[in-house]
Design a protein around this motif. Structure first.
Motif, mmCIF file in Angstrom:
data_model
loop_
_atom_site.group_PDB
_atom_site.id
_atom_site.type_symbol
_atom_site.label_atom_id
_atom_site.label_comp_id
_atom_site.label_asym_id
_atom_site.label_seq_id
_atom_site.Cartn_x
_atom_site.Cartn_y
_atom_site.Cartn_z
ATOM 1 N N ALA A 145 0.722 -1.174 0.038
ATOM 2 C CA ALA A 145 -0.069 0.009 0.086
ATOM 3 C C ALA A 145 0.902 1.370 -0.017
ATOM 4 N N PHE A 146 1.941 1.202 0.807
ATOM 5 C CA PHE A 146 2.840 2.539 0.969
ATOM 6 C C PHE A 146 3.664 2.535 -0.416
ATOM 7 N N LEU A 147 3.973 1.563 -1.148
ATOM 8 C CA LEU A 147 4.562 1.548 -2.278
ATOM 9 C C LEU A 147 3.602 2.208 -3.466
ATOM 10 N N VAL A 148 2.347 1.499 -3.650
ATOM 11 C CA VAL A 148 1.563 2.056 -4.704
ATOM 12 C C VAL A 148 1.019 3.488 -4.454
ATOM 13 N N GLY A 149 0.726 3.738 -2.964
ATOM 14 C CA GLY A 149 0.283 5.053 -2.982
ATOM 15 C C GLY A 149 1.588 6.222 -3.154
ATOM 16 N N GLY A 150 2.580 5.983 -2.474
ATOM 17 C CA GLY A 150 3.654 6.712 -2.508
ATOM 18 C C GLY A 150 4.186 6.944 -4.021
ATOM 19 N N GLY A 151 4.151 5.669 -4.718
ATOM 20 C CA GLY A 151 4.588 5.806 -6.355
ATOM 21 C C GLY A 151 3.604 6.798 -7.180
ATOM 22 N N ALA A 152 2.323 6.554 -6.778
ATOM 23 C CA ALA A 152 1.334 7.468 -7.673
ATOM 24 C C ALA A 152 1.531 9.064 -6.993
ATOM 25 N N LEU A 153 1.724 9.195 -5.800
ATOM 26 C CA LEU A 153 1.926 10.620 -5.518
ATOM 27 C C LEU A 153 3.177 11.370 -6.105
ATOM 28 N N GLY A 154 4.346 10.220 -6.007
ATOM 29 C CA GLY A 154 5.564 10.602 -6.351
ATOM 30 C C GLY A 154 5.572 11.251 -7.922
ATOM 31 N N ALA A 155 4.730 10.254 -8.799
ATOM 32 C CA ALA A 155 4.679 10.601 -10.214
ATOM 33 C C ALA A 155 4.149 11.712 -10.628
ATOM 34 N N GLY A 156 2.825 12.014 -9.546
ATOM 35 C CA GLY A 156 2.299 13.341 -9.955
ATOM 36 C C GLY A 156 3.244 14.557 -9.496
ATOM 37 N N LEU A 157 3.850 14.185 -8.354
ATOM 38 C CA LEU A 157 4.819 15.547 -8.219
ATOM 39 C C LEU A 157 5.831 15.780 -9.178
ATOM 40 N N ILE A 158 6.431 14.766 -9.756
ATOM 41 C CA ILE A 158 7.385 14.911 -10.773
ATOM 42 C C ILE A 158 6.870 15.673 -11.991
ATOM 43 N N VAL A 159 5.612 15.312 -12.344
ATOM 44 C CA VAL A 159 5.019 15.832 -13.603
ATOM 45 C C VAL A 159 4.803 17.259 -13.318
ATOM 46 N N ARG A 160 4.478 17.682 -12.045
ATOM 47 C CA ARG A 160 3.944 18.924 -11.780
ATOM 48 C C ARG A 160 5.149 20.034 -11.686
ATOM 49 N N LEU A 161 6.536 19.433 -11.139
ATOM 50 C CA LEU A 161 7.685 20.053 -11.057
ATOM 51 C C LEU A 161 8.336 20.220 -12.210
ATOM 52 N N SER A 162 7.848 19.593 -13.377
ATOM 53 C CA SER A 162 8.435 19.349 -14.733
ATOM 54 C C SER A 162 7.359 20.591 -15.568
ATOM 55 N N ARG A 163 6.171 21.187 -14.671
ATOM 56 C CA ARG A 163 5.568 22.164 -15.326
ATOM 57 C C ARG A 163 4.519 21.643 -16.663
ATOM 58 N N LEU A 164 4.033 20.787 -16.543
ATOM 59 C CA LEU A 164 3.193 19.911 -17.310
ATOM 60 C C LEU A 164 1.676 20.025 -16.894
ATOM 61 N N PRO A 165 0.683 19.854 -17.539
ATOM 62 C CA PRO A 165 -0.788 20.188 -17.026
ATOM 63 C C PRO A 165 -1.178 19.242 -16.271
ATOM 64 N N ALA A 166 -2.195 19.563 -15.430
ATOM 65 C CA ALA A 166 -2.623 18.498 -14.436
ATOM 66 C C ALA A 166 -3.166 17.211 -15.093
ATOM 67 N N LEU A 167 -3.741 17.153 -16.333
ATOM 68 C CA LEU A 167 -4.211 15.990 -17.052
ATOM 69 C C LEU A 167 -2.947 15.082 -17.058
ATOM 70 N N VAL A 168 -1.963 15.626 -17.459
ATOM 71 C CA VAL A 168 -0.707 14.645 -17.708
ATOM 72 C C VAL A 168 -0.241 14.067 -16.314
ATOM 73 N N ALA A 169 -0.448 14.802 -15.265
ATOM 74 C CA ALA A 169 0.055 14.298 -13.814
ATOM 75 C C ALA A 169 -1.168 13.060 -13.569
ATOM 76 N N SER A 170 -2.471 13.324 -13.969
ATOM 77 C CA SER A 170 -3.347 12.165 -13.609
ATOM 78 C C SER A 170 -2.881 11.025 -14.678
ATOM 79 N N LEU A 171 -2.506 11.209 -15.753
ATOM 80 C CA LEU A 171 -2.408 10.008 -16.547
ATOM 81 C C LEU A 171 -1.056 9.287 -16.018
ATOM 82 N N ALA A 172 -0.235 10.008 -15.603
ATOM 83 C CA ALA A 172 1.231 9.411 -14.907
ATOM 84 C C ALA A 172 0.886 8.704 -13.479
ATOM 85 N N GLU A 173 -0.278 9.297 -12.802
ATOM 86 C CA GLU A 173 -0.424 8.643 -11.515
ATOM 87 C C GLU A 173 -0.997 7.285 -11.718
ATOM 88 N N VAL A 174 -2.237 7.238 -12.641
ATOM 89 C CA VAL A 174 -2.976 6.133 -12.883
ATOM 90 C C VAL A 174 -1.847 4.857 -13.425
#
Length: 773
Positions: free
Chosen positions: A49-78
């Motif tokens: 659970a920690f791996l999956v939850g943390g991995g999804a949050l980490g993916a979303g953070l990386i996308v946001r720090l890369s200045r990409l739209p929120a839709l890309v963050a959603s796709l990356a997290e899923v």
């Protein structure tokens, strides 16, 4: 993600805030999951659970720090969520162990069905197999994705906090227990951290300040944080310390449910869910004129289709005003009847079925509209409840001798054929075992006693967990057959097996749901011994109909209750009170501690006191008042401590040469002492007010006024060399104001400082004081 958000994330500070929000959200999710361990045993699924939850949050953070739209963050997290779930649970059907295939997705319904079965049949805390582990890990990962967008995209951390609090309460609702202090404090801290970071980010994004004003703005933000932390500390203390002292909320009856909470009566023989509840509460008290506390019956079950015992639904009659709802029981002329009166006081029992001793004839003292079922002598209501009812039951109890009951036949021409009916296909082990056990018995009564003694022997043991572990937690024919093989179960299995085996022998039998005799109070009561009945004494037992006597209860459940055994009339002891048979029944290790032992005949004191005497409980009655006083003392000191901390921060900044901090400290002192502080007044006008109307020293006030005017209007920079003088001026003004203030006002200013909730210059700082004058 909006253009404004992209612009914000270009700055290092905003990237840092996004990182902090992600870390805070991960911590809040982890804290909200801690109470789950009370219903789901921790294991490898926690790491998943920690791996999956943390991995999804980490993916979303990386996308946001890369200045990409929120839709890309959603796709990356899923995408990360699916890949990690596949790597953990679907490697055998995935490409390269991480890329799901159609076969991988096809396995999901089977895992969900397996999880549902584990949840339905498991005993808390449930050790999760693959299905339940998959469901938990997937759900936590999905929750992380949803909350990530609530907090970082929608910027609504408070809404995320509501969701996390709701998630953390689910285990407590499922299994009532004491508050999990550690998880509550961790969750509160994580949510407060989220709110703090979000508030700071919003303030920084909207503020326009130059280098000179930036230090003062930072101090204002710190002041807001200090106030929030003070309020949060009070909230945490109240929730952790005061909440356990409050009375438990009442529990409503839910007909036919499988998640009973031990304070209702489940009519479908699904008592295991009630008995396995860890919280044991007192449901009612009993006082009787009989020699021992009676069994209290509420529901009878006569119809059996091979899978389910159905509660009886006979015609009902309204309970008359005099309480005479049933005729006096009809018995043969040679059978003695004993008239006993039982008074029952209901506490935490919320049910439409009324617990009464058998065979009740009159029931008086009830509130509400109650109905009697003459065919089984039970009492029900369609709209009311047993909660807080106090009523008296009179019963005429048949007391045959051993010779009399041996001479009676079972059944009768007027008896419902359903009482002996069985499905066409009954597992052979049931009938064969019944005939084997009763082979040497000559009369129906002897056969029933042989069955009873066999169940209560050392060949069987009482267990709440064995039926679940072995997969036969039910009352159907298959469950009975497995129970006879495993020979471990609780009252449902003993009662159902006894009734079915009796029917294979042609003996009419039914099942009753009610309560075991209570445990005797150790404190003498006026009018006889008082018995306490707890939720763990919810019970089921079989009854058999004897011609000329009526329904006779038997007690096959190993190590619980009082087995039926009548005395011989030749001994001169003409009684129906069961004697304890000579047997080698073993008390199971997992027997409820509050279950009564086998009481000796006519000896109410032989009932065990179970989990603890009333005297022992009364010896701890001082705990709640003492804790209440401690809570009040702690709460009383929180405002004063918060004010001291804030003032020291102000003075520390003033000592570093900040005139704004020194002036603010003086204003807050004035607010605490009840002096109106209006935003309409300039520093010069307020200084005149302090000196002329409140006796403040003109030199100290003038020093502070001049310093704040120069930094505000003339653009002077901070001068650390002036710091000690600023602090001395603030201290001098406060001392002078204290001298001209009444002692009570000074005490209130220190103990309950108004500046914590009323900022200097706000409307409240002026209007509230004008009202009090």
């Amino acid at each position: 993600m909006s253009a404004a958000d992209l612009n914000v994330l270009r700055t290092p500070r905003r990237r840092r805030d996004a990182t902090l929000l992600t870390i805070g959200l991960f911590s809040a999710i982890a804290a909200a999951m801690l109470p789950v361990f009370s219903v789901i045993a921790p294991g490898a699924w926690v790491a998943g659970a920690f791996l999956v939850g943390g991995g999804a949050l980490g993916a979303g953070l990386i996308v946001r720090l890369s200045r990409l739209p929120a839709l890309v963050a959603s796709l990356a997290e899923v995408t990360v969520w699916i890949v990690l779930l596949t790597a953990i649970f679907g490697r055998s059907t995935a490409l390269l162990g991480i890329i799901p295939t159609p076969s991988t997705f096809a396995s999901v319904p089977g895992l969900v069905a397996q999880a549902s079965a584990e949840i339905r049949d498991g005993v808390a805390p449930v050790p999760p197999d693959e299905g339940l582990a998959f469901l938990l890990v997937a759900a936590i990962g999905a929750l992380a994705i949803v909350l990530d967008h609530v907090v970082l995209t929608a910027r609504m951390p408070l809404l995320a906090g509501v969701g996390l609090v709701a998630v953390s309460l689910i285990p407590t609702i499922a299994i009532p227990s004491d508050v999990d202090v550690a998880s509550f404090v961790l969750l509160a801290a994580a949510l407060l951290f989220l709110l703090r970071v979000d508030t700071r980010a919003r303030a920084a994004a909207s503020a326009r300040r130059d280098d000179r004003a930036r230090p003062a703005q930072g101090r204002r933000l710190f002041g807001v944080s200090a106030t929030a932390l003070g309020v949060a500390a009070v909230a945490v203390i109240v929730a952790v310390v005061a909440t356990p002292l409050l009375p438990q909320p009442g529990l409503r009856f839910a007909s036919g449910g499988t998640g009973g909470l031990g304070t209702t009566i489940n009519p479908n023989l699904e008592l295991g869910n009630d008995l396995r509840q860890p919280r044991d509460v007192e449901v009612l008290k009993v006082r009787t004129t009989g020699p021992t506390a009676p069994y209290l019956r509420a529901v009878t079950l006569s119809r059996f289709d091979g899978a389910v015992w159905q509660p009886d639904t006979f015609d009902t009659v309204p309970l008359p005003s005099d309480g005479t709802v049933f005729d006096r029981v009809s018995v043969d002329g040679d059978i003695t009847l004993a008239d006993w009166t039982t008074t029952i006081t209901v506490d935490q029992l919320d049910s439409p079925w009324l617990p009464v001793p058998y065979p009740a004839s009159t029931v008086t003292g009830l509130d509400g509209d109650w109905l009697g079922m003459p065919q089984n002598r039970t009492v029900v209501t369609r709209a009311g409840s047993t909660r807080e009812q106090v009523y008296e039951v009179q019963a005429s109890v048949p007391r045959p001798t051993l010779e009399q009951i041996r001479s009676k036949t079972v059944g009768g021409t007027d008896l419902d054929p359903a009482l002996t009916a069985l499905p066409a296909e009954v597992p052979a082990v049931i009938g064969d075992t019944a005939r084997e056990v009763t082979a040497n018995a000559q009369t129906p009564y002897d056969k029933l006693v042989a069955l009873q003694n066999w169940f209560r022997s050392s060949q069987f043991r009482y267990s709440l967990d064995a039926p679940v572990d072995s997969g036969f937690d039910g009352a159907g024919l298959d469950a009975v057959a497995q129970f006879l093989q495993v020979r471990a179960g609780y009252c449902v299995h003993y009662a159902s097996a006894f009734a079915v085996m009796a029917r294979t022998l042609g003996i009419p039998a039914r099942i009753v749901i009610g309560y075991l005799p209570g445990t005797a109070s150790s404190i003498p009561q006026q009018g006889g011994t008082e018995y306490s009945v707890s939720s763990s004494q919810l019970h089921s037992w079989p009854e058999v109909y004897f011609e000329g006597i009526g329904w006779v209860p038997f007690e096959p459940t190993n190590s619980l209750g009082v087995p039926t055994n009548f005395a011989s009339g030749s001994s001169g002891n003409n009684t129906t009170t069961p004697n304890t048979p000579s047997q080698d029944a073993e008390a199971p290790a997992d027997q409820p501690s509050s279950a009564p032992s086998e009481a000796a005949e006519n000896d109410p004191g032989a009932q065990t006191t179970g989990g603890g005497s009333v005297a022992a409980r009364q010896s701890t009655a001082w705990v709640a008042p003492v804790l209440g006083i401690l809570v009040l003392l702690v709460l009383a000191g929180v405002p004063a401590v918060a004010r001291i901390v804030r003032r020291r921060r102000r003075l520390a900044a003033a000592r570093a040469g900040d005139p704004v901090a020194a002036w603010t400290a003086m204003l807050e002192d004035a607010v605490d002492l009840g002096i109106p502080v209006s935003s309409a007044l300039s520093p010069r006008a307020f200084a005149v007010l302090l000196v002329e109307e409140h006796g403040a020293p003109s030199d100290d006030v003038g020093l502070l006024r001049e310093a704040v005017e120069r930094v505000s209007y003339a653009g002077d920079s901070f001068d650390p060399a002036r710091g000690p003088g600023l602090v001395a001026a603030v201290t001098g003004v406060r001392a002078a104001l204290d001298e001209r203030t009444a002692p009570l006002r000074r005490f209130l200013a220190r103990a309950y400082p108004r500046s914590l909730v009323t900022r200097p210059g706000t409307v409240g700082a002026v209007e509230r004081e004008s009202v009090s004058r």
